[in-house]
Motif scaffolding. Structure first.
Motif, PDB file in Angstrom:
ATOM      1  N   THR A  94       0.833  -1.206   0.000  1.00 28.68           N
ATOM      2  CA  THR A  94       0.000   0.000   0.000  1.00 28.68           C
ATOM      3  C   THR A  94       0.866   1.253   0.000  1.00 28.68           C
ATOM      4  O   THR A  94       0.613   2.199  -0.748  1.00 28.68           O
ATOM      5  CB  THR A  94      -0.918   0.002   1.241  1.00 28.68           C
ATOM      6  OG1 THR A  94      -1.614  -1.237   1.307  1.00 28.68           O
ATOM      7  CG2 THR A  94      -1.907   1.148   1.183  1.00 28.68           C
ATOM      8  N   HIS A  95       1.915   1.240   0.825  1.00 24.50           N
ATOM      9  CA  HIS A  95       2.772   2.422   0.932  1.00 24.50           C
ATOM     10  C   HIS A  95       3.467   2.708  -0.402  1.00 24.50           C
ATOM     11  O   HIS A  95       3.495   3.843  -0.868  1.00 24.50           O
ATOM     12  CB  HIS A  95       3.787   2.220   2.068  1.00 24.50           C
ATOM     13  CG  HIS A  95       4.324   3.502   2.616  1.00 24.50           C
ATOM     14  ND1 HIS A  95       4.833   3.624   3.881  1.00 24.50           N
ATOM     15  CD2 HIS A  95       4.447   4.736   2.053  1.00 24.50           C
ATOM     16  CE1 HIS A  95       5.239   4.870   4.076  1.00 24.50           C
ATOM     17  NE2 HIS A  95       5.017   5.567   2.973  1.00 24.50           N
ATOM     18  N   THR A  96       3.970   1.661  -1.029  1.00 25.13           N
ATOM     19  CA  THR A  96       4.631   1.855  -2.325  1.00 25.13           C
ATOM     20  C   THR A  96       3.624   2.340  -3.373  1.00 25.13           C
ATOM     21  O   THR A  96       3.938   3.207  -4.197  1.00 25.13           O
ATOM     22  CB  THR A  96       5.318   0.555  -2.778  1.00 25.13           C
ATOM     23  OG1 THR A  96       6.267   0.174  -1.777  1.00 25.13           O
ATOM     24  CG2 THR A  96       6.038   0.748  -4.109  1.00 25.13           C
ATOM     25  N   LEU A 116       1.057   4.229  -2.850  1.00 27.67           N
ATOM     26  CA  LEU A 116       0.796   5.651  -2.604  1.00 27.67           C
ATOM     27  C   LEU A 116       1.951   6.511  -3.128  1.00 27.67           C
ATOM     28  O   LEU A 116       1.725   7.595  -3.663  1.00 27.67           O
ATOM     29  CB  LEU A 116       0.550   5.896  -1.108  1.00 27.67           C
ATOM     30  CG  LEU A 116      -0.763   5.310  -0.570  1.00 27.67           C
ATOM     31  CD1 LEU A 116      -0.820   5.419   0.949  1.00 27.67           C
ATOM     32  CD2 LEU A 116      -1.983   5.999  -1.187  1.00 27.67           C
ATOM     33  N   HIS A 117       3.181   6.007  -3.005  1.00 31.75           N
ATOM     34  CA  HIS A 117       4.310   6.768  -3.570  1.00 31.75           C
ATOM     35  C   HIS A 117       4.229   6.797  -5.094  1.00 31.75           C
ATOM     36  O   HIS A 117       4.566   7.804  -5.712  1.00 31.75           O
ATOM     37  CB  HIS A 117       5.643   6.173  -3.122  1.00 31.75           C
ATOM     38  CG  HIS A 117       6.033   6.570  -1.736  1.00 31.75           C
ATOM     39  ND1 HIS A 117       7.344   6.786  -1.344  1.00 31.75           N
ATOM     40  CD2 HIS A 117       5.285   6.788  -0.630  1.00 31.75           C
ATOM     41  CE1 HIS A 117       7.376   7.124  -0.060  1.00 31.75           C
ATOM     42  NE2 HIS A 117       6.136   7.118   0.396  1.00 31.75           N
ATOM     43  N   ALA A 118       3.799   5.695  -5.701  1.00 30.28           N
ATOM     44  CA  ALA A 118       3.647   5.684  -7.162  1.00 30.28           C
ATOM     45  C   ALA A 118       2.586   6.711  -7.574  1.00 30.28           C
ATOM     46  O   ALA A 118       2.752   7.435  -8.566  1.00 30.28           O
ATOM     47  CB  ALA A 118       3.262   4.287  -7.649  1.00 30.28           C
ATOM     48  N   ALA A 131      11.773  11.677   0.843  1.00 33.12           N
ATOM     49  CA  ALA A 131      12.256  11.399   2.190  1.00 33.12           C
ATOM     50  C   ALA A 131      11.141  10.629   2.887  1.00 33.12           C
ATOM     51  O   ALA A 131       9.985  11.031   2.828  1.00 33.12           O
ATOM     52  CB  ALA A 131      12.538  12.689   2.933  1.00 33.12           C
ATOM     53  N   ASP A 132      11.475   9.504   3.509  1.00 32.70           N
ATOM     54  CA  ASP A 132      10.417   8.635   4.011  1.00 32.70           C
ATOM     55  C   ASP A 132      10.969   7.647   5.030  1.00 32.70           C
ATOM     56  O   ASP A 132      12.073   7.140   4.881  1.00 32.70           O
ATOM     57  CB  ASP A 132       9.827   7.849   2.823  1.00 32.70           C
ATOM     58  CG  ASP A 132       8.568   7.095   3.198  1.00 32.70           C
ATOM     59  OD1 ASP A 132       7.508   7.741   3.233  1.00 32.70           O
ATOM     60  OD2 ASP A 132       8.647   5.895   3.463  1.00 32.70           O
ATOM     61  N   GLY A 133      10.170   7.369   6.049  1.00 29.84           N
ATOM     62  CA  GLY A 133      10.612   6.420   7.069  1.00 29.84           C
ATOM     63  C   GLY A 133       9.935   5.062   7.000  1.00 29.84           C
ATOM     64  O   GLY A 133      10.172   4.218   7.847  1.00 29.84           O
ATOM     65  N   THR A 185       8.073   1.341   5.346  1.00 30.25           N
ATOM     66  CA  THR A 185       8.547   0.083   4.751  1.00 30.25           C
ATOM     67  C   THR A 185       7.864  -0.106   3.391  1.00 30.25           C
ATOM     68  O   THR A 185       6.667   0.156   3.244  1.00 30.25           O
ATOM     69  CB  THR A 185       8.231  -1.123   5.662  1.00 30.25           C
ATOM     70  OG1 THR A 185       6.831  -1.230   5.839  1.00 30.25           O
ATOM     71  CG2 THR A 185       8.903  -0.983   7.012  1.00 30.25           C
ATOM     72  N   HIS A 186       8.656  -0.570   2.430  1.00 33.02           N
ATOM     73  CA  HIS A 186       8.192  -0.669   1.038  1.00 33.02           C
ATOM     74  C   HIS A 186       8.585  -2.013   0.445  1.00 33.02           C
ATOM     75  O   HIS A 186       9.545  -2.644   0.898  1.00 33.02           O
ATOM     76  CB  HIS A 186       8.821   0.460   0.206  1.00 33.02           C
ATOM     77  CG  HIS A 186       8.294   1.811   0.558  1.00 33.02           C
ATOM     78  ND1 HIS A 186       7.329   2.451  -0.174  1.00 33.02           N
ATOM     79  CD2 HIS A 186       8.567   2.628   1.613  1.00 33.02           C
ATOM     80  CE1 HIS A 186       7.041   3.605   0.397  1.00 33.02           C
ATOM     81  NE2 HIS A 186       7.776   3.742   1.481  1.00 33.02           N
ATOM     82  N   VAL A 187       7.857  -2.408  -0.625  1.00 35.73           N
ATOM     83  CA  VAL A 187       8.276  -3.583  -1.385  1.00 35.73           C
ATOM     84  C   VAL A 187       9.523  -3.219  -2.196  1.00 35.73           C
ATOM     85  O   VAL A 187       9.855  -2.039  -2.345  1.00 35.73           O
ATOM     86  CB  VAL A 187       7.152  -4.095  -2.317  1.00 35.73           C
ATOM     87  CG1 VAL A 187       5.983  -4.623  -1.504  1.00 35.73           C
ATOM     88  CG2 VAL A 187       6.692  -3.015  -3.290  1.00 35.73           C
TER      89      VAL A 187
END
Ligand SMILES: [Zn+2]
Length: 251
Positions: A110-112, A114-116, A213-215, A217-219
């Motif tokens: 999900t986090h990745t 949202l960055h995409a 800049a991000d703290g 966890t990502h795939v």
């Protein structure tokens, strides 16, 4: 100075379990709190909820449910559910610390995603992200995006899915502050708001699409995300718009 705690999730988001020693056990508002010398737990932050999971004591196999983790006084603290018999781990115990992987991996995807989404909206429409939040498998992002419309949202969804399917690598880098500040792209994620004491900036790069800049966890590759489905969009004012999405499974 060597940090007291090995915070593994920032270097290896795929670490599910590791051996650790209990450093401290305390209680706050009746909730048992445990500090370990190593952990796979993400303590929450940047819109990503903390992990849940279990701690298992090596000596007798006793387990405790970890309902959440958070950062207290600079260190990751695990909040345990109070067991029926009141027994808690003790300082010095050797334990195995396990994140609930299905939930964590859904949060990574999900986090990745949202960055995409941020990357596409910035690259193609020049709109800045102002905030976001997520649950495992769904999330929302807010943008300064005055001209957003239903048609545009459909186009954005298709473009994000094309980027995810392209199998872009996702990289974690830790840069000295001065070097990070020299990257023009990082300014839009408000890296300049970071407290002056922070000397190292961790960045997440979707290679060829997005750098922030991000703290969290990502795939490791966008292909692991699958795809997104935009489930709604709304105005939070004339300029501020919100896009909601949920994940679809990889092929
Ligand atoms: Zn993020």
């Amino acid at each position: 100075m060597t940090p007291r705690v090995d915070e593994r999730c920032y270097r290896d988001a795929y670490a599910r379990s590791l051996e650790a020693r209990v450093l401290e056990v305390a209680a706050a508002d009746g909730l048992p709190l445990v500090v370990l010398d190593a952990t796979t737990f993400y303590p929450g932050g940047g819109g990503q909820p903390s992990d849940q999971g279990v701690i298992l004591r090596a000596a007798d196999g006793r387990t405790w449910t970890v309902r959440a983790a958070r950062r207290v006084g600079g260190e990751i603290v695990h909040e345990l559910e109070t067991p029926g018999d009141g027994e808690l781990p003790r300082a010095g115990d050797l334990v195995s610390v396990d994140v609930e992987w299905a939930r964590r991996f859904a949060l990574m995807r999900t986090h990745t995603a949202l960055h995409a989404l941020c990357g596409v909206v910035w690259r193609d429409y020049g709109a800045l992200v102002t905030g976001g939040n997520m649950e495992p498998g769904s999330g929302r992002m807010d943008f300064e995006f005055e001209r957003m419309s239903g048609d545009l949202v459909e186009e954005i969804e298709a473009r994000v899915n094309a980027e995810l399917r392209a199998g872009r690598a996702v990289r974690v880098n830790v840069l000295p502050r001065a070097e990070a500040f020299a990257i023009p792209d990082l300014i839009r994620t408000k890296v300049n708001l970071l407290p002056p004491g922070i000397e190292q900036i961790r960045t997440i790069e979707i290679v060829g699409l997005d750098l922030q800049a991000d703290g969290g966890t990502h795939v490791a590759n966008t292909r692991e995300v699958g795809g997104i489905l935009v489930t709604g969009y709304e105005s939070k004012g004339r300029i501020n718009k919100r896009i909601r999405l949920q994940l679809t499974e990889p092929d």
